[in-house]
Scaffold this motif. Sequence first.
Motif, PDB file in Angstrom:
ATOM      1  N   LEU A  10       0.861  -1.179   0.000  1.00 29.91           N
ATOM      2  CA  LEU A  10       0.000   0.000   0.000  1.00 29.91           C
ATOM      3  C   LEU A  10       0.899   1.230   0.000  1.00 29.91           C
ATOM      4  CD1 LEU A  10      -2.797   1.346   0.252  1.00 29.91           C
ATOM      5  CD2 LEU A  10      -2.499   1.237   2.742  1.00 29.91           C
ATOM      6  N   TYR A  11       0.826   2.026  -1.073  1.00 30.90           N
ATOM      7  CA  TYR A  11       1.663   3.219  -1.184  1.00 30.90           C
ATOM      8  C   TYR A  11       1.002   4.374  -0.426  1.00 30.90           C
ATOM      9  CZ  TYR A  11       4.832   1.127  -4.548  1.00 30.90           C
ATOM     10  OH  TYR A  11       5.788   0.343  -5.136  1.00 30.90           O
ATOM     11  N   LEU A  12       1.736   4.928   0.521  1.00 31.51           N
ATOM     12  CA  LEU A  12       1.268   6.058   1.319  1.00 31.51           C
ATOM     13  C   LEU A  12       1.992   7.310   0.836  1.00 31.51           C
ATOM     14  CD1 LEU A  12       1.451   4.361   4.845  1.00 31.51           C
ATOM     15  CD2 LEU A  12      -0.535   4.511   3.308  1.00 31.51           C
ATOM     16  N   HIS A  13       1.248   8.218   0.226  1.00 33.02           N
ATOM     17  CA  HIS A  13       1.826   9.449  -0.300  1.00 33.02           C
ATOM     18  C   HIS A  13       1.779  10.525   0.778  1.00 33.02           C
ATOM     19  CE1 HIS A  13       1.929   7.613  -4.262  1.00 33.02           C
ATOM     20  NE2 HIS A  13       0.711   7.174  -4.034  1.00 33.02           N
ATOM     21  N   TRP A  14       2.457  11.613   0.541  1.00 33.92           N
ATOM     22  CA  TRP A  14       2.603  12.599   1.609  1.00 33.92           C
ATOM     23  C   TRP A  14       2.921  13.964   1.040  1.00 33.92           C
ATOM     24  CZ3 TRP A  14       7.551  14.801   2.131  1.00 33.92           C
ATOM     25  CH2 TRP A  14       8.558  14.169   1.404  1.00 33.92           C
ATOM     26  N   GLY A  15       2.865  14.959   1.919  1.00 34.04           N
ATOM     27  CA  GLY A  15       3.265  16.317   1.589  1.00 34.04           C
ATOM     28  C   GLY A  15       3.812  16.992   2.833  1.00 34.04           C
ATOM     29  N   ILE A  42       6.330  -0.556   7.704  1.00 37.39           N
ATOM     30  CA  ILE A  42       6.374   0.564   6.770  1.00 37.39           C
ATOM     31  C   ILE A  42       7.805   0.718   6.277  1.00 37.39           C
ATOM     32  CG2 ILE A  42       6.268   3.081   6.598  1.00 37.39           C
ATOM     33  CD1 ILE A  42       3.808   3.068   8.279  1.00 37.39           C
ATOM     34  N   THR A  43       7.953   0.808   4.966  1.00 34.67           N
ATOM     35  CA  THR A  43       9.252   1.036   4.352  1.00 34.67           C
ATOM     36  C   THR A  43       9.309   2.470   3.850  1.00 34.67           C
ATOM     37  OG1 THR A  43       9.383  -1.276   3.654  1.00 34.67           O
ATOM     38  CG2 THR A  43      10.855   0.296   2.554  1.00 34.67           C
ATOM     39  N   ASP A  44      10.337   3.183   4.247  1.00 39.72           N
ATOM     40  CA  ASP A  44      10.512   4.577   3.862  1.00 39.72           C
ATOM     41  C   ASP A  44      11.357   4.636   2.591  1.00 39.72           C
ATOM     42  OD1 ASP A  44      11.104   7.261   3.604  1.00 39.72           O
ATOM     43  OD2 ASP A  44      11.737   7.550   5.689  1.00 39.72           O
ATOM     44  N   SER A  45      10.779   5.164   1.506  1.00 42.88           N
ATOM     45  CA  SER A  45      11.494   5.263   0.232  1.00 42.88           C
ATOM     46  C   SER A  45      12.307   6.539   0.112  1.00 42.88           C
ATOM     47  CB  SER A  45      10.502   5.179  -0.935  1.00 42.88           C
ATOM     48  OG  SER A  45       9.795   3.966  -0.898  1.00 42.88           O
ATOM     49  N   GLY A  46      12.340   7.352   1.173  1.00 34.93           N
ATOM     50  CA  GLY A  46      13.132   8.573   1.131  1.00 34.93           C
ATOM     51  C   GLY A  46      12.326   9.783   0.703  1.00 34.93           C
ATOM     52  N   PRO A  47      12.959  10.958   0.709  1.00 33.37           N
ATOM     53  CA  PRO A  47      12.247  12.213   0.436  1.00 33.37           C
ATOM     54  C   PRO A  47      11.636  12.305  -0.957  1.00 33.37           C
ATOM     55  CG  PRO A  47      14.373  12.641   1.485  1.00 33.37           C
ATOM     56  CD  PRO A  47      14.354  11.194   1.121  1.00 33.37           C
ATOM     57  N   ARG A  48      12.041  11.426  -1.882  1.00 30.43           N
ATOM     58  CA  ARG A  48      11.496  11.498  -3.239  1.00 30.43           C
ATOM     59  C   ARG A  48      10.491  10.401  -3.547  1.00 30.43           C
ATOM     60  NH1 ARG A  48      16.030  13.481  -7.600  1.00 30.43           N
ATOM     61  NH2 ARG A  48      16.668  15.387  -6.528  1.00 30.43           N
ATOM     62  N   GLY A  49      10.142   9.596  -2.556  1.00 31.23           N
ATOM     63  CA  GLY A  49       9.250   8.472  -2.827  1.00 31.23           C
ATOM     64  C   GLY A  49       8.140   8.367  -1.809  1.00 31.23           C
ATOM     65  N   PHE A  90       5.907   6.207   1.068  1.00 25.21           N
ATOM     66  CA  PHE A  90       6.080   5.171   2.074  1.00 25.21           C
ATOM     67  C   PHE A  90       5.296   3.941   1.610  1.00 25.21           C
ATOM     68  CE2 PHE A  90       6.874   9.118   4.234  1.00 25.21           C
ATOM     69  CZ  PHE A  90       7.872   8.831   5.149  1.00 25.21           C
ATOM     70  N   ARG A  91       5.779   2.736   1.968  1.00 21.94           N
ATOM     71  CA  ARG A  91       5.133   1.511   1.523  1.00 21.94           C
ATOM     72  C   ARG A  91       4.798   0.652   2.734  1.00 21.94           C
ATOM     73  NH1 ARG A  91       9.915   1.224  -1.045  1.00 21.94           N
ATOM     74  NH2 ARG A  91      10.200  -0.979  -0.548  1.00 21.94           N
ATOM     75  N   LEU A  92       3.526   0.272   2.830  1.00 17.83           N
ATOM     76  CA  LEU A  92       3.061  -0.524   3.962  1.00 17.83           C
ATOM     77  C   LEU A  92       2.747  -1.932   3.490  1.00 17.83           C
ATOM     78  CD1 LEU A  92       0.615   0.579   6.726  1.00 17.83           C
ATOM     79  CD2 LEU A  92       0.238  -1.594   5.592  1.00 17.83           C
ATOM     80  N   ASP A  93       3.222  -2.925   4.225  1.00 20.66           N
ATOM     81  CA  ASP A  93       2.975  -4.318   3.849  1.00 20.66           C
ATOM     82  C   ASP A  93       2.948  -5.175   5.102  1.00 20.66           C
ATOM     83  OD1 ASP A  93       2.500  -6.523   2.296  1.00 20.66           O
ATOM     84  OD2 ASP A  93       4.301  -6.325   1.064  1.00 20.66           O
ATOM     85  N   ARG A  94       2.483  -6.397   4.933  1.00 24.08           N
ATOM     86  CA  ARG A  94       2.446  -7.335   6.057  1.00 24.08           C
ATOM     87  C   ARG A  94       3.851  -7.750   6.485  1.00 24.08           C
ATOM     88  NH1 ARG A  94      -1.835 -12.184   4.911  1.00 24.08           N
ATOM     89  NH2 ARG A  94      -3.775 -10.980   4.865  1.00 24.08           N
ATOM     90  N   VAL A  95       3.996  -8.107   7.743  1.00 19.67           N
ATOM     91  CA  VAL A  95       5.189  -8.795   8.228  1.00 19.67           C
ATOM     92  C   VAL A  95       4.952 -10.284   8.011  1.00 19.67           C
ATOM     93  CG1 VAL A  95       6.575  -9.374  10.246  1.00 19.67           C
ATOM     94  CG2 VAL A  95       5.735  -7.040   9.936  1.00 19.67           C
TER      95      VAL A  95
END
Length: 674
Positions: A86-91, A110-117, A119-124
């Motif tokens: 699940l891609y979590l966008h932000w501002g 949650i995986t942080d793709s950095g300031p240009r991407g 966030f990605r949420l997935d199951r453990v």
Amino acid sequence: MVVLVGLKAQRHSDLSRITAWWRTLGGTGFLALPPPTRSRYTQSDGHEDAAELFAARSLATGTSFAYWHWQSHSAFDRTGTLTGELYLHWGGDHATVAAGLGEGPDGYRITDSGPRGAFRLDRVTRQDADGLPDPQDEAGVRQFLARLGTTRHHHGSSAPLTGPEERWLHDRLATPVELRRVAGFAGALELRGALTPDETSRLLSAWQEEYAGRLSAWPGWWPVLNALLRQEREEAWDTAAALGPDAAGTLAEHPSPQALATVRTMALAGHDSAVPAWFHTYRALHEPDPHQAARTLSEQLTAHEAAPTAQAALLTALRTAVTTNRRAAHPQETHEATQAFAALTTVRLTTDDRLPRPLRVAAAHAAYDRLTLVREEAARLTGPEAADALAAADRYEAARDDLLAGTGPDLTSYEGALGDLWHRYRTLSPADIRWLRDRLADPATGVQGIAFCLELLHAHGEATETELLALLPRWKKELAKQYRTTYTEWRHPLVTLTCLAQDLAHPAAADLLAWWAKSKPLWKSPLRLLTHLGAPDETRAAELWKFVASGAHDTGHLMTWVLLRARLDGTHPLLVAERLIGEPGIRQYVLHRVLIGVADPAQPLWHYAFDPRSHSWWRRAQEVADDPRLSAEARAIGLKAAREHYVLRHPDQVRPPLTAGEVNEARTWLDARA
């Protein structure tokens, strides 16, 4: 009873657990937007939702926020199960958002793709000592396959399989074939050339039975065709023929006389996507020199009266080949240097005598927005290299007008590609006007092409009765259909045609308006009021204003009213828009976009939201910020939009690409107005 079971399942689904966690988020300086509806379809919609929520809750506009939109929501299936990340966008501020999201709900990460991407949420998920998932754990299997790679796009970067991994994958294919489940297993194996003949046969049989007559509909077909070709099996050719041009790229990876004949037939039949495969296969078998190979194929395309788009596809293949050769010779070269070389190559090809004119015309189009990059790179070079680059740029400029005369962009391409060159048409040359009119007179021009060309001619005051008469026979059968223009710079072509008919006081206007007045089809209802821009009067202005002030969903209505009012008052639309700042009932974030969009009434920007990748929106934002006719408050809106543009934040995402000099100029301009 079935419904109750479904509801019970959804109460304990991934979606319910993630949503429950999501509603607990928020705090000082950070806001989690409510889960999406279909109206929040893109990132632009998410940012607009945030602006609206800030205003409703009296929050500072600099508040950081996170959200997901409806496209991201497709990660959930109908039962609420998470079937992908699940891609979590932000501002706002990246660090604030990261802190606000935390590690995610229990059982997820949650995986942080950095300031240009995003966030990605997935199951453990759990793995055994060999790093293998439980075959029954769909999320674990999905993550395992994502790590291995399952498509040919991973070719060349796929690590070898361990023994346990390979055995695990073969075991998944040993049971009765279920195509819905096995595509990833087959892809992971065939990326390493490891599908066995027996596995290939069983997959092929199941594929042909389940997808008879529509083989390309199965997304997992690539490993089967690749294995057939690799194993030199006769079934490969019937399979490739059934797949059509989709198979061209795979055929090119296995060059043979039969592969060459197949992809050539596809390319000459008008399938541009097969042209690069034809080029690569021809080079592998007959002519390693890319320029000579391109010349031979270009001449064949010309002999078969192929469309200019086929020449453009061939040019791209040629440029890629030349750039790839350069990269192989200079493996330590930076990405920026490779990009600069690709731009210089495009400019050089424009005047390369080894190439026939159709290819040089395609190069002239492709080089149009790369010339500044080439001159900037030349300034950094020294000696013969600098002189060569400057000479190539000079030759291009001398030849460009002749090569481009009577030509234009591919009107059937992705609409974003047309939007990327909208800034070229802020003024129209006589050659531009002739080309646009010719396209509208051509029965082969489709709805998107009509919308693009008619918008430009009408906005610049160059549309005439000739264009109206050319399109009237087509409006009921072709133009009176749904065509989404939410994220384009042009309106629905029937809106523009109706405005033109009214402006010309043509009798056809009555028939067009009568069609718009009917209740069906429903899709046209939100667009009817946009036709009021043609031959405007106070009655139409009042009707449009009533809609604008009602708070109903805006799809160009406020912009239409501003342009309409400016026509009636004989004033610049910027001054009309400025008067609405702070007006009760007007969504200010919509007004801000309109203020910038109408900066040049000869080419208003109809995009649904401020486009941070666009040259056109960047220039208009600058102009609003510097317009001495406007109030400080209005100029501040332009400056804020300029600061939010990707020109500084993500210059690599601006299209066409910016030079370092242009980025520095933008930074200097913004710093001077800090």
